[in-house]
Design an enzyme around this catalytic site. Structure first.
Site, short mmCIF file in Angstrom:
data_model
loop_
_atom_site.label_atom_id
_atom_site.label_comp_id
_atom_site.label_asym_id
_atom_site.label_seq_id
_atom_site.Cartn_x
_atom_site.Cartn_y
_atom_site.Cartn_z
N ARG A 234 -18.93 28.97 -11.16
CA ARG A 234 -18.61 30.13 -10.35
C ARG A 234 -19.11 29.84 -8.94
O ARG A 234 -20.13 29.16 -8.78
CB ARG A 234 -19.35 31.38 -10.86
CG ARG A 234 -18.74 32.02 -12.09
CD ARG A 234 -17.43 32.74 -11.76
NE ARG A 234 -16.91 33.51 -12.90
CZ ARG A 234 -16.00 33.05 -13.75
NH1 ARG A 234 -15.52 31.83 -13.62
NH2 ARG A 234 -15.56 33.83 -14.73
N GLU A 263 -12.68 34.21 -3.59
CA GLU A 263 -11.42 33.63 -4.08
C GLU A 263 -10.34 34.70 -4.08
O GLU A 263 -10.61 35.82 -4.48
CB GLU A 263 -11.61 33.11 -5.50
CG GLU A 263 -12.62 31.99 -5.59
CD GLU A 263 -12.86 31.51 -7.03
OE1 GLU A 263 -12.16 31.97 -7.95
OE2 GLU A 263 -13.77 30.69 -7.22
N HIS A 281 -9.46 27.22 -8.45
CA HIS A 281 -10.00 27.80 -9.69
C HIS A 281 -9.01 27.53 -10.84
O HIS A 281 -8.56 28.46 -11.51
CB HIS A 281 -10.28 29.29 -9.55
CG HIS A 281 -11.27 29.79 -10.56
ND1 HIS A 281 -12.20 30.78 -10.31
CD2 HIS A 281 -11.49 29.41 -11.85
CE1 HIS A 281 -12.93 31.00 -11.39
NE2 HIS A 281 -12.52 30.19 -12.35
#
Lengths: 315, 315
Positions: A234, A263, A281
């Site tokens: 993360r 993000e 991601h």
């Protein structure tokens, strides 16, 4: 019995995923937790399950808007967007989709190591642009096999990463809360010591407040000018400001990043760096794994509605 | 005793490599075998060793121009540019630099698999261009772990590749002239059968005439629309025309290529493809490995001049 027990919550669901859920269970759909309060009160009261996907916080306020809620079924292993304490206090069960994505995320970590150290993006550009035939060989890259790797967080994903890197004859170091049984891998009691001992520091922590900035400015400094940081966990787990400064000032050699603080609107300073490999991601973003995650999310929802044990509960 | 025993032959040598050789042994330097005949006859007669690097053919004609030649020390494991039969007929020893580059070349093969299947180049572009924040998630990629890999040529490099891929829980198939002792990997008697059984076909053959177009149009067809071809060996080992046609017509899913028929002026059709990852013959192009290769080349030269056994002879 309710007519419409399922709320599909999150713009991140693909059309396929949405269709699979709504075919299986009568449902309504909202783009984000914020849109919840726009639903008619009568509908909100009938909802018993939220199928969740995304990073937007789902907390006490959202739960209060759904008085009949009994399950939040998260799409993904990381459920840090969901306020677990608030859910537990309201007797709401939370499930996630662990394990089915471990392989993909570990593959992404190894891919980032190889792409970064072996300069695969520069190499592809060198060929496509014709620089190879014009200027000859590209500047040399750096060897991966035999290097020292440090895993921060030797959970299920961290272990998968380490197992792969061991096949590259890498010396495996790790840090986790407790020392674990390993095939001779070296334990470090703190992440700074770990960073100082390795060439590649791979962050495989869980997210959430407890691990915020766990890889600190000090750990990044300890990695040093030949060190490479890989983060597939993360964005919160690494001090992003310290990382950006270290990359810009070449105080570390580079980074391979799949996750960021914000993000998808990441800090634009990342985009100006030539010593990083950036991914959107995409750790679990394969056809096979997203299908398996969708199936596990649905299995949790079905089990809850049928009164059966939940396949992958987190509370 | 001769004054200048060493000819450094090849434009591909870096300044560092050239300096290391010329510091160790009195030498002259030419850019290519073609330039040999321009050297003064008296000098040519005194030359006893050629330190070679590159792809330009070094054959009987070049050997005849150096009547005192006793050793051709090749930089690299593949010595297909050197006419071995002609050398042996003249009692000229040939050495190469095996093993020290196996790890790097195997790493490149795995890097190409991960970069191709997990779309790492597209991912980096997706983030850098801002498409992530504008359009959301990228189209899904394909899982690597657990897939089926087929190694064409289970020599030392092929074995290193297979060992790494086994750590990705891949089902390992292989083809080589003879069946080998393996941990349960599946042998195929011909490359077409191998290609038909796998998702990733990894070519790890030696170069030269015997393996020209060994991976034929038929093998490429057998790989099929979900198959990916990886070549880290020599451009000659794959039918390049058939490969280009299959990639352009999407009859295979993609390729990861480090080698081509014409290097560095490769067929420009490769540069128009979006389903390939291209590298500039960089399999061993790391600082660490190129240094080890230079040291092994020099060790062969020194041993020859000292009358000691050659560390890595090929004839």
């Amino acid at each position: 019995m309710t007519d419409t027990p399922l709320l599909i919550c999150g713009a991140a669901f693909t059309e396929d995923e949405r269709a699979r859920l709504s075919t299986a269970v009568s449902s309504v759909s909202v783009e984000s937790p914020a849109a919840l309060e726009g639903l008619a009160p009568g509908l909100r009261e009938r909802l018993r399950v939220v199928a969740y996907k995304g990073q937007a916080p789902f907390g006490a306020r959202e739960m209060a808007a759904l008085p009949g809620l009994g399950l939040i079924a998260n799409f993904g292993v990381g459920y840090d967007a969901i306020d677990l304490a608030a859910a537990t206090a309201r007797d709401i069960r939370v499930t996630n989709t662990p394990d089915v994505l471990n392989d993909d995320v570990a593959d992404m970590a190894v891919g980032l190591i190889l792409a970064q150290a072996r300069c695969l993006l520069r190499g592809d550009g060198w060929v496509r642009s014709g620089r190879w035939s014009k200027y000859g060989e590209m500047p040399l890259a750096w060897k991966v096999s035999g290097a020292r790797a440090g895993i921060v967080g030797l959970g299920r994903i961290g272990r998968e990463i380490a197992d792969r890197l061991a096949a590259f004859k890498m010396e495996i170091h790790y840090h986790s809360r407790q020392q674990k049984e390993t095939p001779g891998w070296r334990y470090h009691a703190d992440p700074v010591s770990l960073a100082g001992a390795v060439d590649f520091l791979v962050v495989a922590l869980v997210g959430g407040e407890e691990t915020r900035n766990y890889v600190s400015a000090e750990a990044i400094a300890a990695l040093g000018p030949t060190g490479v940081l890989i983060n597939i966990s993360r964005g919160t787990t690494v001090d992003e400001g310290a990382l950006l400064a270290a990359l810009e000032q070449r105080r570390i050699a580079g980074a391979g990043l799949d996750v960021y603080l914000d993000e998808p609107a990441i800090d634009p300073r990342f985009q100006g760096l030539d010593n990083v490999v950036l991914q959107p991601h995409a750790g679990s973003a394969t056809v096979e794994t997203r299908r398996a995650m969708a199936e596990l999310q649905l299995a949790n929802i079905r089990a809850f509605l049928d009164g059966e044990p939940l396949p992958s509960p987190v509370n």
